[in-house]
Scaffold this motif. Structure first.
Motif, PDB file in Angstrom:
ATOM      1  N   LYS A  44       0.845  -1.187   0.000  1.00 46.77           N
ATOM      2  CA  LYS A  44       0.000   0.000   0.000  1.00 46.77           C
ATOM      3  C   LYS A  44       0.881   1.236   0.000  1.00 46.77           C
ATOM      4  N   LEU A  45       0.618   2.161  -0.935  1.00 45.64           N
ATOM      5  CA  LEU A  45       1.436   3.362  -1.030  1.00 45.64           C
ATOM      6  C   LEU A  45       1.254   4.253   0.189  1.00 45.64           C
ATOM      7  N   LEU A  46       2.374   4.640   0.799  1.00 46.98           N
ATOM      8  CA  LEU A  46       2.335   5.597   1.902  1.00 46.98           C
ATOM      9  C   LEU A  46       2.629   7.004   1.402  1.00 46.98           C
ATOM     10  N   ILE A  47       3.671   7.148   0.581  1.00 44.62           N
ATOM     11  CA  ILE A  47       4.082   8.475   0.129  1.00 44.62           C
ATOM     12  C   ILE A  47       4.865   8.339  -1.168  1.00 44.62           C
ATOM     13  N   GLN A  48       4.697   9.331  -2.036  1.00 45.55           N
ATOM     14  CA  GLN A  48       5.423   9.405  -3.299  1.00 45.55           C
ATOM     15  C   GLN A  48       6.107  10.763  -3.400  1.00 45.55           C
ATOM     16  N   PHE A  49       7.384  10.742  -3.734  1.00 48.73           N
ATOM     17  CA  PHE A  49       8.164  11.956  -3.949  1.00 48.73           C
ATOM     18  C   PHE A  49       8.501  12.104  -5.435  1.00 48.73           C
ATOM     19  N   GLN A  50       8.467  13.321  -5.915  1.00 51.83           N
ATOM     20  CA  GLN A  50       9.011  13.652  -7.220  1.00 51.83           C
ATOM     21  C   GLN A  50      10.157  14.616  -6.937  1.00 51.83           C
ATOM     22  N   ASN A  51      11.393  14.152  -7.203  1.00 53.69           N
ATOM     23  CA  ASN A  51      12.592  14.853  -6.740  1.00 53.69           C
ATOM     24  C   ASN A  51      12.465  15.009  -5.220  1.00 53.69           C
ATOM     25  N   ASN A  52      12.494  16.215  -4.667  1.00 54.33           N
ATOM     26  CA  ASN A  52      12.380  16.314  -3.213  1.00 54.33           C
ATOM     27  C   ASN A  52      11.021  16.841  -2.769  1.00 54.33           C
ATOM     28  N   GLY A  53      10.053  16.867  -3.683  1.00 53.34           N
ATOM     29  CA  GLY A  53       8.709  17.316  -3.345  1.00 53.34           C
ATOM     30  C   GLY A  53       7.742  16.163  -3.201  1.00 53.34           C
ATOM     31  N   VAL A  54       6.764  16.316  -2.287  1.00 56.22           N
ATOM     32  CA  VAL A  54       5.763  15.280  -2.055  1.00 56.22           C
ATOM     33  C   VAL A  54       4.656  15.382  -3.110  1.00 56.22           C
ATOM     34  N   VAL A  55       4.386  14.269  -3.797  1.00 55.56           N
ATOM     35  CA  VAL A  55       3.325  14.210  -4.797  1.00 55.56           C
ATOM     36  C   VAL A  55       2.038  13.653  -4.200  1.00 55.56           C
ATOM     37  N   ASP A  56       2.171  12.623  -3.361  1.00 56.14           N
ATOM     38  CA  ASP A  56       0.993  11.964  -2.792  1.00 56.14           C
ATOM     39  C   ASP A  56       1.357  11.422  -1.428  1.00 56.14           C
ATOM     40  N   ASP A  57       0.714  11.902  -0.391  1.00 57.01           N
ATOM     41  CA  ASP A  57       0.867  11.343   0.958  1.00 57.01           C
ATOM     42  C   ASP A  57      -0.494  11.122   1.575  1.00 57.01           C
ATOM     43  N   SER A  58      -1.497  10.869   0.747  1.00 58.35           N
ATOM     44  CA  SER A  58      -2.875  10.762   1.212  1.00 58.35           C
ATOM     45  C   SER A  58      -3.101   9.571   2.138  1.00 58.35           C
TER      46      SER A  58
END
Lengths: 115, 114
Positions: A44-58
């Motif tokens: 289950k996805l917890l968090i996704q980063f694009q470079n050093n920014g958060v894309v999805d932490d829902s």
């Protein structure tokens, strides 16, 4: 090509303690993911980063979980304080970019046991 | 809510005995359906991505197919080294932003006996 590196491999802690996991993605991969895999379940996805920014932490329990990716390379996931239900394998993955046709490359994970 | 259901939960085959694994999905706007293989103590390893109904992809003894409601992973003449957990995942179109989130099923544990 070196794969996704994760450490530690195993961690045993008592409830209410803190723990941190480290991930080094494949060189050149801009997108980094943390997944939680509870025994017998799919990741289950917890968090996704694009470079050093958060894309999805829902789906990240923000009252106890935190993650950072400084300088857009390696990342740390922290749990404070841990609960029994946090026992799981924490998988780090990376991809060249965030697109549907991009393969995700997973590390071997950190197996966390909360007693 | 997007959902992925895999069956059977576990499958035991004799070497050379072909079979299929099923992945049923409910998703709002399918962007992609993925198959991964997971060995014990390892992270998932990418196998296939399917994008639209009717699409098929093959790799060695594995063949993945896709319809509007389900995907099948066909294993032809399996060998013991094919033993692993096979995970199916979907990516929907309505997650918002630039997320690349995958919704995984619980997997099928395949054991191939020599």
């Amino acid at each position: 090509e070196a794969g996704v590196a994760q450490s530690p491999r195993y961690k045993i802690i008592e409830k209410r303690q803190s723990v941190a996991f480290w991930c080094n993605p494949i060189s050149g991969h801009a997108t980094l993911y943390w997944y939680q895999q509870i025994l017998g379940q799919g990741p289950k996805l917890l968090i996704q980063f694009q470079n050093n920014g958060v894309v999805d932490d829902s789906q990240l329990p923000k009252d106890r979980f935190s993650a950072e990716r400084l300088k857009g390379v390696d990342s740390t996931l922290k749990i404070q304080p841990a609960k029994l239900e946090d026992s799981a394998v924490y998988l780090c993955a990376s991809s060249f970019r965030a697109a549907t046709n991009e393969k995700l490359f997973f590390g071997s994970g950190t197996q966390l046991s909360v007693l | 809510e997007d959902q992925v259901t895999q069956s059977p939960e576990a499958l035991r085959l004799q070497e050379g005995e072909s079979s299929s694994l099923n992945c049923s999905y409910t998703v709002s706007g399918l962007r992609g359906l993925f198959w991964y293989r997971q060995d014990p103590g390892k992270g998932p390893e990418f196998l296939f991505t399917l994008y639209s109904a009717g699409e098929e992809k093959e790799k060695e003894r594995l063949k993945a197919t896709l319809t509007k409601k389900e995907s099948f992973l066909h294993i032809t003449a399996p060998k013991p080294e094919d033993s692993a957990t096979y995970l199916c995942a979907v990516q929907g179109a309505n997650y918002g932003g630039a997320t690349n989130k995958l919704i995984f099923g619980t997997g099928t544990l395949l054991a191939v006996q020599p």
